[in-house]
Scaffold this active site. Structure first.
Site, PDB file in Angstrom:
ATOM      1  N   LYS A 232       0.989  -1.372  -0.178  1.00 40.30           N
ATOM      2  CA  LYS A 232      -0.235   0.018  -0.235  1.00 40.30           C
ATOM      3  C   LYS A 232       0.500   1.370  -0.045  1.00 40.30           C
ATOM      4  O   LYS A 232       2.060   1.014   0.806  1.00 40.30           O
ATOM      5  CB  LYS A 232      -0.745   0.118   1.087  1.00 40.30           C
ATOM      6  CG  LYS A 232      -1.604   1.735   1.388  1.00 40.30           C
ATOM      7  CD  LYS A 232      -2.338   1.260   2.581  1.00 40.30           C
ATOM      8  CE  LYS A 232      -3.060   2.848   3.094  1.00 40.30           C
ATOM      9  NZ  LYS A 232      -3.873   2.867   4.377  1.00 40.30           N
ATOM     10  N   GLU A 282      -9.165  10.184  12.968  1.00 37.19           N
ATOM     11  CA  GLU A 282      -8.431   9.211  13.846  1.00 37.19           C
ATOM     12  C   GLU A 282      -7.755   9.637  14.515  1.00 37.19           C
ATOM     13  O   GLU A 282      -6.448  10.524  15.129  1.00 37.19           O
ATOM     14  CB  GLU A 282      -8.054   8.308  13.246  1.00 37.19           C
ATOM     15  CG  GLU A 282      -6.808   8.723  12.397  1.00 37.19           C
ATOM     16  CD  GLU A 282      -6.818   7.972  11.115  1.00 37.19           C
ATOM     17  OE1 GLU A 282      -6.226   7.323  10.291  1.00 37.19           O
ATOM     18  OE2 GLU A 282      -7.789   8.391  10.071  1.00 37.19           O
ATOM     19  N   GLU A 326      -7.872  -3.240   2.529  1.00 40.36           N
ATOM     20  CA  GLU A 326      -6.216  -1.645   2.729  1.00 40.36           C
ATOM     21  C   GLU A 326      -6.044  -1.880   4.671  1.00 40.36           C
ATOM     22  O   GLU A 326      -5.492  -1.158   5.683  1.00 40.36           O
ATOM     23  CB  GLU A 326      -7.169  -0.310   2.463  1.00 40.36           C
ATOM     24  CG  GLU A 326      -6.615   0.606   2.594  1.00 40.36           C
ATOM     25  CD  GLU A 326      -7.567   1.836   1.606  1.00 40.36           C
ATOM     26  OE1 GLU A 326      -7.293   3.487   1.812  1.00 40.36           O
ATOM     27  OE2 GLU A 326      -8.789   1.224   1.144  1.00 40.36           O
ATOM     28  N   GLU A 462     -12.717   9.608  -4.267  1.00 44.36           N
ATOM     29  CA  GLU A 462     -12.437   9.918  -2.708  1.00 44.36           C
ATOM     30  C   GLU A 462     -12.254  10.965  -1.534  1.00 44.36           C
ATOM     31  O   GLU A 462     -12.081  11.833  -1.027  1.00 44.36           O
ATOM     32  CB  GLU A 462     -12.005   8.702  -2.003  1.00 44.36           C
ATOM     33  CG  GLU A 462     -11.916   8.472  -0.551  1.00 44.36           C
ATOM     34  CD  GLU A 462     -11.256   7.430  -0.353  1.00 44.36           C
ATOM     35  OE1 GLU A 462      -9.860   7.014   0.754  1.00 44.36           O
ATOM     36  OE2 GLU A 462     -11.077   5.878  -0.865  1.00 44.36           O
TER      37      GLU A 462
END
Length: 480
Positions: A232, A282, A326, A462
């Site tokens: 990733k 987060e 992911e 996104e």
């Protein structure tokens, strides 16, 4: 007023006479209880060059002015994220080892530093220093004024450094008078319902990275994924917005806060028109005593237009192989790096939950750990940053790709921002859903995790959804 002086590492309090004999300066602070108030009252005070804000859940801290500062430009920290974090901890320990005078007739609060770190502090990493020149590899302030509200109520702390020749009782008397005046001012603002003004309108937009440049970057990352070099890589892009005049940071923050009540909100301002503000979904980590909390966030989809479509999108996200992969990469990255630091996270990674934000929903896994006594939040940050959520996996290979594919430097975007105290407790979030301000110009950032199965157009869309968090606070209905 009675005052006591102490220094970390001393078994007994130092006397005022001993401080004067040794020729040292010292810090003094006074803490007063406040009536219940909202952040808007604090943010409505006269703008100050240095100020900031942090909110995680119902706990929030607003601060202004500077009693002391740590700035990586004043030293030579190693040119890596871990090196800069370790250097900052060493500088903070020196600062906290200074003598402190507290008011024995009032409350005592632990000294706390607020600030953050660049995402990638290597030399030459900031390709456009005009945006980030007041945001070096690391910068933290010990506030002159701090207002904190939690389940125990609201408190105001006033701190200042004094020359050794000033008696401690005299320093406390002066600070108490200053704190009393500030408390009265805040109470008056709260009664009048005072708050920041509005955000000036946007007049121009610019995309330093367009759709075609983005597509090529995603395709090159997918080539590396197919070759097995990375699992990733998180690719980010900026969006520049010009306002009719420089905005008040408090106005931007207030708009952001009202629309994002469950986000981790932050404001870091080092000059009147130079600030970073955002609403992160987060935490990188929160350490209180031996209890450490963190969360893995990865995998995203928009919110639906109505409850039915919203629930359908959430179910699709939960069952998406690409998004689950992911998310799992982020979870495994956190567990692996905590383990390398001797911290075992207790988790259940089998079924992530949905994190529903106003414009987007994510997959989220909460992780908790009990740390050895004496663990410092910066030592955990040192091994966790940059996480796979904002960088990729493996870390070194993903960071190399980010440096190659992103033509605009990240600065503090996706870097850790937050606070820590002299005991090593603290909270940090990645500087996501953010904007950095330079006069009337703001640069917004948004990124997407590129994994096997990613498509350039879908990842671009996104980022448009993620940009809307900050655009909404600026009064812009849709990303251009």
């Amino acid at each position: 007023m009675k005052a006591v002086e102490y220094s970390r590492g001393r078994s007994e309090p130092a006397t005022a006479e001993s401080v004067r004999e040794e020729g040292e300066s010292y810090f003094a602070s006074v803490t007063l209880r406040l009536p219940s108030l909202e952040p808007e009252a604090v943010l409505a005070t006269t703008p100050i060059r240095v100020r900031g804000f942090w909110q995680s859940g119902p706990h929030w801290i607003a601060h202004a002015g500077t009693a002391a500062e740590i700035d990586s430009r004043e030293g030579e920290p190693p040119p890596s994220a871990a090196g800069v974090i370790a250097w900052t901890r060493e500088r903070a320990e020196r600062l906290f080892a200074a003598r402190w005078v507290h008011d024995l007739d009032g409350e005592s609060r632990r000294p706390r530093l607020h600030g953050g770190f660049a995402f990638d502090p290597r030399p030459g990493g900031d390709r456009e220093p005009g945006f980030w020149d007041v945001f070096p590899g690391a910068r933290f302030v010990l506030p002159a004024y701090e207002v904190e509200t939690d389940d125990r109520g609201a408190r105001l702390t006033v701190t200042r450094r004094f020359a050794a020749t000033v008696p401690g009782d005299q320093a406390i008397d002066g600070l108490r008078r200053r704190a009393t005046r500030t408390r009265e001012q805040l109470a008056d603002l709260e009664r009048r319902g005072a708050g920041p003004g509005s955000v000036p309108p946007a007049t121009a937009f610019d995309e330093p990275v367009g759709p075609e440049r983005w597509r090529l970057g995603v395709e090159r990352i997918l080539e590396r994924i197919r070759s097995g070099r990375v699992r990733k890589a998180a690719l980010a892009r900026p969006l520049d917005i010009t306002l009719s005049e420089p905005p008040d940071s408090a106005a931007v923050l207030s708009a952001l806060r009202s629309a994002n009540p469950i986000a981790h909100l932050y404001l870091i301002q080092f000059a009147r028109d130079r600030f970073l503000v955002g609403a992160a979904p987060e935490l990188i980590g929160s350490l209180r005593g031996v209890r450490f909390r963190t969360m893995a966030v990865g995998g995203s989809t928009p919110r639906g237009a109505d409850p039915v479509s919203d629930a359908w999108l959430g179910r699709q996200l939960l069952h998406s192989g690409k998004n689950r992969e992911e998310h799992l990469i982020v979870v495994e990255d956190i567990i692996r790096h905590l383990g390398a630091a001797g911290v075992r996270a207790a988790e259940d990674v089998s079924e992530p939950a949905l994190l529903r934000l106003p414009r987007i929903q994510h997959l989220r896994t909460e992780l908790e750990a009990e740390t050895p006594p004496g663990t410092h939040v910066l030592s955990l940050l040192e091994v966790l940053h940059p996480t796979a959520a904002v960088c990729g996996d493996p870390r070194a290979a993903a960071l190399k790709l980010i440096r190659a594919e992103e033509p605009v430097g990240r600065g503090w975007y996706a870097g850790p921002v937050g606070w820590f105290d002299d005991r090593g407790d603290g909270e940090f979030a990645p500087a996501l859903r953010s904007a950095v301000c330079r006069g009337p110009l703001l640069r917004l950032y948004a990124g997407a995790g590129i994994v096997k199965g990613s498509r350039a157009r879908a990842e671009w869309d996104e980022t448009r959804v993620k940009l809307q968090t900050m655009l909404g606070a600026l009064g812009v209905e849709r990303a251009p």
